[in-house]
Design an enzyme around this catalytic site. Structure first.
Site, mmCIF file in Angstrom:
data_model
loop_
_atom_site.group_PDB
_atom_site.id
_atom_site.type_symbol
_atom_site.label_atom_id
_atom_site.label_comp_id
_atom_site.label_asym_id
_atom_site.label_seq_id
_atom_site.Cartn_x
_atom_site.Cartn_y
_atom_site.Cartn_z
ATOM 1 C CB CYS A 95 55.891 120.292 34.428
ATOM 2 S SG CYS A 95 56.404 121.818 32.800
ATOM 3 C CB CYS A 98 53.910 120.596 31.402
ATOM 4 S SG CYS A 98 55.998 120.119 31.747
#
Length: 172
Positions: A95, A98
């Protein structure tokens, strides 16, 4: 070709490390390093604890403010049963957002100087926790106090929004 790149990378890193040593140690290491790469004593001396570089304050503080959750029991012990409020960062290795949010969140938590903890949960490794807390997208941050969810958000926030979120969680 790959072998040459590897040798060049090792050589560059080794030369940089030698330049950072105190002048007397660098002179000894440089002379033995340039004459023979096969001399075990010189390699050991470069990697010994007395020759390692100290970590910066920035690196130390980041490691102390957060922890990775190992399993469900660890989550229960360190998050649910915690005396401090805990921010739980549900993330994934793949991600992109993230990877941006994680360091920002650690910085916001570090500013609170021990009044809040941060747990990191990889949703690919701990799918059961992600399902239990209703995580359907990453990054998701859940604030817990006394084992109860008190607040949460999904997605990236800027530094000011993170600071106010953390302050709200600890009750300031």
């Amino acid at each position: 070709m790959a072998h040459r790149l590897l040798v060049r990378r090792v050589w560059t890193l080794s030369v940089q490390d030698i330049r950072r040593l105190p002048s007397s140690a660098a002179a000894i290491s440089t002379s033995s390093f340039s004459t023979s790469l096969q001399s075990p004593p010189s390699r050991v001396s470069l990697l010994s604890p007395s020759r390692t570089l100290p970590r910066t304050l920035h690196q130390i503080s980041r490691r102390d403010v957060s922890f990775n959750v190992q399993d469900t029991e660890d989550f229960t012990e360190r998050v649910v049963n915690s005396q401090l409020p805990v921010l739980v960062d549900f993330h994934a290795q793949w991600c992109g957002p993230c990877k941006i949010l994680g360091p920002r969140l650690e910085k916001a938590v570090a500013k609170q100087k021990g009044r809040v903890a941060m747990a990191k949960v990889d949703i690919d490794e701990h799918t059961d926790l992600a399902i239990e807390y209703g995580v359907s997208a990453v990054p998701t941050v859940i604030a817990m106090r006394g084992g109860d969810v008190v607040d949460h958000f999904v997605g990236i926030k800027d530094d000011d929004e993170l600071d106010s979120f953390v302050s709200k969680v600890i009750g300031q």
